[in-house]
Design a protein around this motif. Structure first.
Motif, PDB file in Angstrom:
ATOM      1  N   PHE A  96       0.833  -1.191   0.000  1.00 19.53           N
ATOM      2  CA  PHE A  96       0.000   0.000   0.000  1.00 19.53           C
ATOM      3  C   PHE A  96       0.873   1.248   0.000  1.00 19.53           C
ATOM      4  O   PHE A  96       2.076   1.195   0.275  1.00 19.53           O
ATOM      5  N   GLY A  97       0.239   2.379  -0.310  1.00 19.96           N
ATOM      6  CA  GLY A  97       0.965   3.634  -0.336  1.00 19.96           C
ATOM      7  C   GLY A  97       0.029   4.824  -0.376  1.00 19.96           C
ATOM      8  O   GLY A  97      -1.158   4.704  -0.693  1.00 19.96           O
ATOM      9  N   VAL A  98       0.575   6.007  -0.043  1.00 20.28           N
ATOM     10  CA  VAL A  98      -0.154   7.271  -0.074  1.00 20.28           C
ATOM     11  C   VAL A  98       0.760   8.329  -0.664  1.00 20.28           C
ATOM     12  O   VAL A  98       1.943   8.412  -0.300  1.00 20.28           O
ATOM     13  N   LEU A  99       0.222   9.152  -1.592  1.00 22.74           N
ATOM     14  CA  LEU A  99       0.993  10.207  -2.238  1.00 22.74           C
ATOM     15  C   LEU A  99       0.205  11.501  -2.189  1.00 22.74           C
ATOM     16  O   LEU A  99      -0.977  11.531  -2.534  1.00 22.74           O
ATOM     17  N   LEU A 100       0.846  12.574  -1.747  1.00 22.46           N
ATOM     18  CA  LEU A 100       0.247  13.907  -1.719  1.00 22.46           C
ATOM     19  C   LEU A 100       1.149  14.856  -2.498  1.00 22.46           C
ATOM     20  O   LEU A 100       2.331  14.995  -2.189  1.00 22.46           O
ATOM     21  N   GLU A 101       0.590  15.523  -3.521  1.00 23.02           N
ATOM     22  CA  GLU A 101       1.336  16.478  -4.332  1.00 23.02           C
ATOM     23  C   GLU A 101       0.631  17.823  -4.305  1.00 23.02           C
ATOM     24  O   GLU A 101      -0.612  17.886  -4.302  1.00 23.02           O
ATOM     25  N   ASN A 102       1.403  18.897  -4.314  1.00 23.02           N
ATOM     26  CA  ASN A 102       0.810  20.231  -4.282  1.00 23.02           C
ATOM     27  C   ASN A 102       1.559  21.183  -5.202  1.00 23.02           C
ATOM     28  O   ASN A 102       2.783  21.138  -5.312  1.00 23.02           O
ATOM     29  N   ALA A 103       0.791  22.026  -5.881  1.00 23.76           N
ATOM     30  CA  ALA A 103       1.304  23.165  -6.648  1.00 23.76           C
ATOM     31  C   ALA A 103       0.306  24.286  -6.401  1.00 23.76           C
ATOM     32  O   ALA A 103      -0.670  24.444  -7.149  1.00 23.76           O
TER      33      ALA A 103
END
Length: 380
Positions: A96-103
């Motif tokens: 499993f995994g979690v990814l958070l990206e922001n611009a």
């Protein structure tokens, strides 16, 4: 938390059985509302939808992806479109995994926050280091990996930004699985037993793009320098320079755009294998597995011709793209015969009509195979 394969299978079975006709009707009405979004461009938009995928190292992958699109102060004239993306997944192999990206931009685009955070228990294919690694019998690397990389930039003058940058990465519980009948021709790489790295530095950015998810005209230039030192809490000492230049030009018609990108990563020092520059993935050199090639220096460029949308449609579009890239232990070691190519095309669907944001599906082709990618917004 350990996730068992049987639990995931049972969850899927009960979800399908318990999916009533009423729930199906709600889903259909929700899909129609999303696909025919006519809300104001200034309205903040949150979209949550399930995803599915398959890869040899994960088997079936199920996930949920959430996008938040907004303008600061709901000002679409002055402020640029911001995005925050959250993606989580599980697989039938218990990964499993979690990814958070922001611009994200603040009011009047004064501050620009650009970064990502991710945690994953996810296998990686490791082919070795350098431009001539074999394409067969890669090692399967299991680990727990966590990263936070963030740039906090302030507008200096017009479209120029400058600020601080930080990068924290840790990889633990690392194990390499090899094919016993075809042992690798390399030793365990630096950091193969786990590592923690902390880098601090600065970044300078020029950015006059209005919509980062679908740029029709503009420029983007980033230069970032990071120093990783034991004094910061890092297990290794090295430094990196990242360059990323992009150009977007309309070609005669507003819906036809030429996009160009030249990107490079240049490192010196003692660098663990998971921190090396990578070639491939869903953004640059599509068609290659992310990390198919890795080394201290990476240089790649790509061009993409976009029809957003086609002249005969209001919602459907497409792209053609091609790229060249290579890796090397140092800049002086790049060789022309080690350059790799990738090419392909994709289809686009105008997901948010007022915000001019497309859903993309790309097929990348290389001399070693193909890669298929689905996401919201353009690759670069």
């Amino acid at each position: 938390m350990k996730i068992h394969r049987q639990a995931v299978v049972y969850f899927l079975i009960f979800s399908v059985v318990g999916f009533s006709a009423r729930a199906q009707g709600k889903l259909v009405r929700f899909a129609q509302k999303v696909l025919n979004d006519t809300s104001s461009a200034a309205t903040s938009k949150l979209l949550v939808f399930p995803t599915a995928g398959f890869a040899p190292e994960t088997s079936l992958e199920l996930g949920v992806r959430a996008f938040s699109l907004f303008y600061a102060k709901r000002d679409t004239v002055v402020n640029r479109l911001s995005e925050i993306v959250l993606y989580s997944f599980v697989t039938l192999k218990g990964q499993f995994g979690v990814l958070l990206e922001n611009a994200a931009y603040t009011n009047k685009n004064t501050y620009f926050f650009l970064g990502r955070a991710r945690y994953q228990q996810f296998p990686l294919l490791y082919y070795g280091i350098g431009p001539n690694t074999p394409s067969v019998n890669p090692a399967l690397v299991n680990s727990s990996y966590f990263q936070i990389r963030q740039r906090i930039l302030r507008k200096v003058i017009r479209n120029w930004y400058a600020g601080a940058e930080a990068d924290f990465q840790t990889i633990q519980r690392v194990s390499f699985e090899f094919d016993e009948q075809h042992p690798p021709g390399y030793r365990l790489p630096l950091g193969g037993e786990g590592s923690t790295t902390v880098g601090l530095g600065a970044a300078v950015v020029y950015d006059d793009r209005k919509n980062v998810l679908n740029v029709r005209k503009g420029h983007f230039l980033e230069t970032g320098l990071l120093w990783y030192r034991p004094g910061f809490g890092s297990d290794f000492s090295y430094q990196s320079v990242v360059l990323d230049g992009r150009l977007y030009r309309p070609l005669g018609q507003p819906n036809r755009v030429l996009a160009l990108q030249l990107a490079g990563t240049f490192m010196t020092g003692a660098i663990p294998f998971n921190n090396l520059g990578l070639l491939g993935g869903e953004s640059l050199m599509r068609g290659y597995y992310l990390g198919r090639y890795r080394d201290k220096s990476v240089l790649a460029g790509q061009a993409e011709l976009r029809w957003l949308p086609f002249g005969f449609s209001k919602r459907w579009g497409g792209t053609l793209f091609a790229g060249l890239g290579s890796v090397a232990p140092a800049v002086r070691d790049f060789q022309l015969n080690q350059v790799r190519w990738a090419a392909g095309g994709g289809v686009r669907f105008l997901f948010f009509q007022k915000k001019d944001v497309f859903l993309r599906a790309d097929l990348g082709v290389t001399r070693e195979g193909t890669g298929f990618y689905v996401s919201l917004g353009e690759a670069f």
